[in-house]
Design a protein around this motif. Structure first.
Motif, PDB file in Angstrom:
ATOM      1  N   MET A  59      27.513  51.300  38.401  1.00  0.00           N
ATOM      2  CA  MET A  59      27.533  50.186  39.337  1.00  0.00           C
ATOM      3  C   MET A  59      27.768  50.704  40.748  1.00  0.00           C
ATOM      4  O   MET A  59      28.419  51.737  40.945  1.00  0.00           O
ATOM      5  CB  MET A  59      28.643  49.187  38.962  1.00  0.00           C
ATOM      6  CG  MET A  59      28.482  48.560  37.583  1.00  0.00           C
ATOM      7  SD  MET A  59      29.941  47.595  37.074  1.00  0.00           S
ATOM      8  CE  MET A  59      29.905  46.266  38.264  1.00  0.00           C
ATOM      9  N   ASP A  60      27.245  49.981  41.715  1.00  0.00           N
ATOM     10  CA  ASP A  60      27.459  50.326  43.111  1.00  0.00           C
ATOM     11  C   ASP A  60      28.932  50.140  43.465  1.00  0.00           C
ATOM     12  O   ASP A  60      29.591  49.210  42.987  1.00  0.00           O
ATOM     13  CB  ASP A  60      26.590  49.431  43.993  1.00  0.00           C
ATOM     14  CG  ASP A  60      26.764  49.748  45.469  1.00  0.00           C
ATOM     15  OD1 ASP A  60      27.482  48.995  46.143  1.00  0.00           O
ATOM     16  OD2 ASP A  60      26.202  50.769  45.913  1.00  0.00           O
ATOM     17  N   VAL A  61      29.452  51.039  44.316  1.00  0.00           N
ATOM     18  CA  VAL A  61      30.860  50.991  44.698  1.00  0.00           C
ATOM     19  C   VAL A  61      31.231  49.647  45.306  1.00  0.00           C
ATOM     20  O   VAL A  61      32.291  49.075  44.988  1.00  0.00           O
ATOM     21  CB  VAL A  61      31.194  52.136  45.682  1.00  0.00           C
ATOM     22  CG1 VAL A  61      32.574  51.922  46.291  1.00  0.00           C
ATOM     23  CG2 VAL A  61      31.126  53.481  44.992  1.00  0.00           C
ATOM     24  N   GLU A  62      30.394  49.110  46.166  1.00  0.00           N
ATOM     25  CA  GLU A  62      30.695  47.835  46.811  1.00  0.00           C
ATOM     26  C   GLU A  62      30.724  46.700  45.802  1.00  0.00           C
ATOM     27  O   GLU A  62      31.509  45.754  45.935  1.00  0.00           O
ATOM     28  CB  GLU A  62      29.678  47.547  47.917  1.00  0.00           C
ATOM     29  CG  GLU A  62      29.745  48.511  49.087  1.00  0.00           C
ATOM     30  CD  GLU A  62      31.124  48.576  49.710  1.00  0.00           C
ATOM     31  OE1 GLU A  62      31.754  47.494  49.884  1.00  0.00           O
ATOM     32  OE2 GLU A  62      31.598  49.682  50.032  1.00  0.00           O
ATOM     33  N   THR A  63      29.888  46.799  44.775  1.00  0.00           N
ATOM     34  CA  THR A  63      29.896  45.780  43.717  1.00  0.00           C
ATOM     35  C   THR A  63      31.211  45.835  42.951  1.00  0.00           C
ATOM     36  O   THR A  63      31.806  44.802  42.630  1.00  0.00           O
ATOM     37  CB  THR A  63      28.724  45.996  42.751  1.00  0.00           C
ATOM     38  OG1 THR A  63      27.493  45.916  43.477  1.00  0.00           O
ATOM     39  CG2 THR A  63      28.730  44.954  41.649  1.00  0.00           C
ATOM     40  N   VAL A  64      31.657  47.054  42.663  1.00  0.00           N
ATOM     41  CA  VAL A  64      32.922  47.217  41.950  1.00  0.00           C
ATOM     42  C   VAL A  64      34.080  46.676  42.782  1.00  0.00           C
ATOM     43  O   VAL A  64      34.986  46.017  42.263  1.00  0.00           O
ATOM     44  CB  VAL A  64      33.163  48.701  41.591  1.00  0.00           C
ATOM     45  CG1 VAL A  64      34.537  48.869  40.932  1.00  0.00           C
ATOM     46  CG2 VAL A  64      32.078  49.230  40.673  1.00  0.00           C
ATOM     47  N   LYS A  65      34.058  46.943  44.074  1.00  0.00           N
ATOM     48  CA  LYS A  65      35.142  46.472  44.952  1.00  0.00           C
ATOM     49  C   LYS A  65      35.304  44.957  44.883  1.00  0.00           C
ATOM     50  O   LYS A  65      36.420  44.433  44.941  1.00  0.00           O
ATOM     51  CB  LYS A  65      34.876  46.891  46.398  1.00  0.00           C
ATOM     52  CG  LYS A  65      35.172  48.350  46.702  1.00  0.00           C
ATOM     53  CD  LYS A  65      34.954  48.616  48.179  1.00  0.00           C
ATOM     54  CE  LYS A  65      35.282  50.042  48.562  1.00  0.00           C
ATOM     55  NZ  LYS A  65      35.083  50.293  50.001  1.00  0.00           N
ATOM     56  N   LYS A  66      34.185  44.253  44.769  1.00  0.00           N
ATOM     57  CA  LYS A  66      34.250  42.789  44.705  1.00  0.00           C
ATOM     58  C   LYS A  66      34.942  42.320  43.428  1.00  0.00           C
ATOM     59  O   LYS A  66      35.521  41.221  43.394  1.00  0.00           O
ATOM     60  CB  LYS A  66      32.841  42.207  44.781  1.00  0.00           C
ATOM     61  CG  LYS A  66      32.156  42.437  46.127  1.00  0.00           C
ATOM     62  CD  LYS A  66      30.737  41.881  46.119  1.00  0.00           C
ATOM     63  CE  LYS A  66      30.040  42.150  47.450  1.00  0.00           C
ATOM     64  NZ  LYS A  66      28.630  41.653  47.463  1.00  0.00           N
ATOM     65  N   LEU A  67      34.863  43.157  42.387  1.00  0.00           N
ATOM     66  CA  LEU A  67      35.496  42.819  41.108  1.00  0.00           C
ATOM     67  C   LEU A  67      36.916  43.365  41.020  1.00  0.00           C
ATOM     68  O   LEU A  67      37.699  42.935  40.158  1.00  0.00           O
ATOM     69  CB  LEU A  67      34.677  43.386  39.941  1.00  0.00           C
ATOM     70  CG  LEU A  67      33.199  42.983  39.870  1.00  0.00           C
ATOM     71  CD1 LEU A  67      32.503  43.750  38.751  1.00  0.00           C
ATOM     72  CD2 LEU A  67      33.076  41.482  39.645  1.00  0.00           C
ATOM     73  N   ALA A  68      37.230  44.308  41.904  1.00  0.00           N
ATOM     74  CA  ALA A  68      38.481  45.056  41.797  1.00  0.00           C
ATOM     75  C   ALA A  68      39.549  44.563  42.760  1.00  0.00           C
ATOM     76  O   ALA A  68      40.100  45.328  43.560  1.00  0.00           O
ATOM     77  CB  ALA A  68      38.209  46.540  42.027  1.00  0.00           C
ATOM     78  N   ASP A  69      39.845  43.283  42.687  1.00  0.00           N
ATOM     79  CA  ASP A  69      40.936  42.753  43.512  1.00  0.00           C
ATOM     80  C   ASP A  69      42.201  42.558  42.676  1.00  0.00           C
ATOM     81  O   ASP A  69      43.127  41.862  43.093  1.00  0.00           O
ATOM     82  CB  ASP A  69      40.529  41.438  44.175  1.00  0.00           C
ATOM     83  CG  ASP A  69      40.139  40.364  43.167  1.00  0.00           C
ATOM     84  OD1 ASP A  69      40.172  40.645  41.951  1.00  0.00           O
ATOM     85  OD2 ASP A  69      39.804  39.242  43.594  1.00  0.00           O
ATOM     86  N   GLY A  70      42.213  43.169  41.495  1.00  0.00           N
ATOM     87  CA  GLY A  70      43.389  43.096  40.632  1.00  0.00           C
ATOM     88  C   GLY A  70      43.356  41.992  39.607  1.00  0.00           C
ATOM     89  O   GLY A  70      44.216  41.949  38.720  1.00  0.00           O
ATOM     90  N   ARG A  71      42.370  41.088  39.713  1.00  0.00           N
ATOM     91  CA  ARG A  71      42.349  39.970  38.769  1.00  0.00           C
ATOM     92  C   ARG A  71      41.976  40.425  37.361  1.00  0.00           C
ATOM     93  O   ARG A  71      41.314  41.457  37.181  1.00  0.00           O
ATOM     94  CB  ARG A  71      41.388  38.881  39.234  1.00  0.00           C
ATOM     95  CG  ARG A  71      39.920  39.200  39.046  1.00  0.00           C
ATOM     96  CD  ARG A  71      39.052  38.079  39.570  1.00  0.00           C
ATOM     97  NE  ARG A  71      39.187  37.943  41.015  1.00  0.00           N
ATOM     98  CZ  ARG A  71      38.677  36.927  41.709  1.00  0.00           C
ATOM     99  NH1 ARG A  71      38.004  35.969  41.088  1.00  0.00           N
ATOM    100  NH2 ARG A  71      38.834  36.890  43.029  1.00  0.00           N
ATOM    101  N   ILE A  72      42.394  39.643  36.373  1.00  0.00           N
ATOM    102  CA  ILE A  72      42.031  39.926  34.986  1.00  0.00           C
ATOM    103  C   ILE A  72      40.841  39.069  34.592  1.00  0.00           C
ATOM    104  O   ILE A  72      40.552  38.041  35.212  1.00  0.00           O
ATOM    105  CB  ILE A  72      43.216  39.656  34.035  1.00  0.00           C
ATOM    106  CG1 ILE A  72      43.733  38.225  34.214  1.00  0.00           C
ATOM    107  CG2 ILE A  72      44.328  40.679  34.246  1.00  0.00           C
ATOM    108  CD1 ILE A  72      44.813  37.834  33.214  1.00  0.00           C
ATOM    109  N   TYR A  73      40.124  39.518  33.552  1.00  0.00           N
ATOM    110  CA  TYR A  73      38.938  38.818  33.064  1.00  0.00           C
ATOM    111  C   TYR A  73      39.040  38.640  31.547  1.00  0.00           C
ATOM    112  O   TYR A  73      39.624  39.478  30.847  1.00  0.00           O
ATOM    113  CB  TYR A  73      37.672  39.610  33.379  1.00  0.00           C
ATOM    114  CG  TYR A  73      37.427  39.850  34.849  1.00  0.00           C
ATOM    115  CD1 TYR A  73      36.859  38.875  35.659  1.00  0.00           C
ATOM    116  CD2 TYR A  73      37.764  41.079  35.433  1.00  0.00           C
ATOM    117  CE1 TYR A  73      36.633  39.103  37.016  1.00  0.00           C
ATOM    118  CE2 TYR A  73      37.549  41.314  36.784  1.00  0.00           C
ATOM    119  CZ  TYR A  73      36.985  40.314  37.571  1.00  0.00           C
ATOM    120  OH  TYR A  73      36.769  40.550  38.912  1.00  0.00           O
TER     121      TYR A  73
END
Length: 360
Positions: free
Chosen positions: A259-273
C-alpha cells in the motif's frame, strides 16, 4: 465414699498401690491428625519439588542447551507434509515469566524457537501464525517481525496469519510480515500507532507541599518525569521520537500490504477496526476461521493435503500435566495458552492498544 479406682489386694498379700492409666482424650488424637495432615502435605510438595528438579528436563522436554522441546499436537489432515501452527498470544515482550518450578520463555524467545523448529523440519512446508495480541513493546514487536521475515527469506516457506480475538498495534505489526492475513469475523485489529504513557502528578504533590529535590546532570535529563511539568521543548523531543517510531510502523504496513505510505497514514491514526472493516481497508485479506486459514495456506504452498500440527511448549508442572492429558486424549480442540502479563511500569514508547486488558 469408697474410691472406685482403689486397688483390692488378694487376702494375706502385702498392699501395693496401683496406678491406673487413663485413655488419651479426643483432643490429643485431633492434634495428631492435624499434624499428620500437614506433614503429608509438606512431604508431597517436597517430592513435587525434587521431582521437578530431577525429572523436569525429561518430562518437560528441556534440551541440554536449556531450550524447551517443542511438541506437536495434530489438529487435522494427513500426509508427510506439514503445516505448523505457531501461537503468538499475549503482550509482546522480551521479558520471561515464572512458571511452577520452571521459567517460561518470553514470547520473543518462544517464537524464535518455533520458527527454528519449522526451519529445521523439512516436512514443514508452511506456517500459520495464530495471533491473539494487543501488541506490546516496540523492540519485541520488531524482533518478532524480523524473525518472520528472515524465516521467509531463508526457507522460502509461506507464512499466513490467523487473527483471533485481537491483533492490534504490535499484533498487527507482526502480522504485516505474512503472505496472507485471515481474520476471524469478530477480530479487533488495527490500532496502528505508538503510545508513550506519561502520568504527571506535579500539581498534586505541590498541593500537599511535597517537593522534588532530584538532581539532574542536564536540563533534559528529567524528561518525562511525573514530578515536574513538561516544557514545550521536552514535549517536542518526545513527539519527534514518537513520530519516528510511528513512521517505522507505517513503513512496515506499507511494505507488507503493498500500500502507498499516504494511504496507510490515513488508516494509521490509532483507531481499531473490526475484521470486516480491516478487509474493506485492505489491512486484511479475508474473513474466516482456522479451517479457512489452513485452506489459504495449502493453496499458497501448493499442497493438496498436509498434516496440520500445533506447536506447544509446556510451562511448569501444570503445563506438563495439561500437555500430557491432551496427548493422551488428542482431538481437534483449539487450546488457548495462558496470556502472558506485561508489566507496564516503565516509561517507554509501545506498539500497544491500551484499551485491551490482559488478566494475570
Amino acid at each position: 465414699m469408697a474410691d472406685t479406682n482403689a486397688h483390692v489386694n488378694p487376702p494375706g498379700a502385702e498392699w501395693q498401690p496401683v496406678y491406673i492409666k487413663k485413655g488419651r482424650g479426643a483432643g490429643f488424637w485431633i492434634a495428631v491428625g492435624i499434624a499428620s495432615f500437614f506433614f503429608l502435605c509438606t512431604l508431597f510438595l517436597f517430592i513435587l519439588f525434587i521431582g521437578s528438579l530431577l525429572l523436569g528436563r525429561a518430562f518437560l522436554g528441556v534440551t541440554p542447551e536449556g531450550k524447551k522441546q517443542i511438541f506437536e499436537t495434530i489438529v487435522e489432515g494427513k500426509g508427510e507434509d506439514k503445516i505448523a501452527i505457531v501461537p503468538i498470544k499475549g503482550i509482546l515482550t522480551n521479558e520471561s515469566g515464572d512458571g511452577l518450578f520452571i521459567e517460561k520463555h518470553s514470547i520473543v524467545e518462544a517464537v524464535k524457537q518455533d520458527l527454528e523448529q519449522a526451519t529445521q523440519d523439512s516436512h514443514v512446508k508452511a506456517v500459520i501464525l495464530e495471533v491473539n495480541s494487543p501488541g506490546g513493546g516496540i523492540t519485541a514487536s520488531d524482533v518478532i517481525y524480523n524473525r518472520i521475515m528472515k524465516f521467509k527469506a531463508d526457507t522460502q516457506k509461506k507464512v499466513v496469519v490467523y487473527m483471533g480475538d485481537i491483533a492490534a498495534s504490535g499484533g498487527y505489526y507482526i502480522s504485516a510480515a505474512a503472505d496472507a492475513i485471515v481474520a476471524h469475523p469478530t477480530t479487533i485489529t488495527g490500532s496502528i500507532g505508538v503510545i508513550m504513557p506519561l502520568i504527571n502528578v506535579a500539581e498534586l504533590i505541590n498541593r500537599y507541599g511535597i517537593k522534588d529535590n532530584s538532581i539532574a546532570s542536564g536540563a533534559m535529563k528529567e524528561i518525562g518525569s511525573p514530578f515536574k511539568q513538561m516544557t514545550p521543548e521536552e514535549a517536542n523531543i518526545l513527539k519527534d521520537i514518537i513520530h519516528e517510531l510511528y513512521m517505522q510502523f507505517v513503513t512496515v504496513v506499507s511494505t507488507g500490504r503493498s500500500m502507498d505510505v499516504e494511504t496507510v497514514k490515513k488508516l494509521a491514526d490509532g483507531r481499531i477496526y473490526t475484521g470486516k472493516q480491516a478487509v474493506e481497508k485492505g489491512l486484511v485479506d479475508r474473513l474466516g476461521y482456522l479451517e479457512d486459514a489452513i485452506h489459504v495456506t495449502r493453496k499458497l504452498s501448493g499442497l493438496s493435503e498436509a498434516t496440520v500440527v500445533r506447536y506447544e511448549k509446556p510451562s511448569g508442572l501444570a503445563g506438563m500435566f495439561g500437555l500430557l492429558s491432551r496427548r493422551l486424549f488428542q482431538n481437534t480442540t483449539i487450546n488457548l495458552d495462558i496470556l502472558q502479563f506485561y508489566e507496564q511500569d516503565s516509561i517507554k514508547p509501545m506498539y500497544l492498544w491500551t484499551g485491551h486488558t490482559i488478566n494475570k
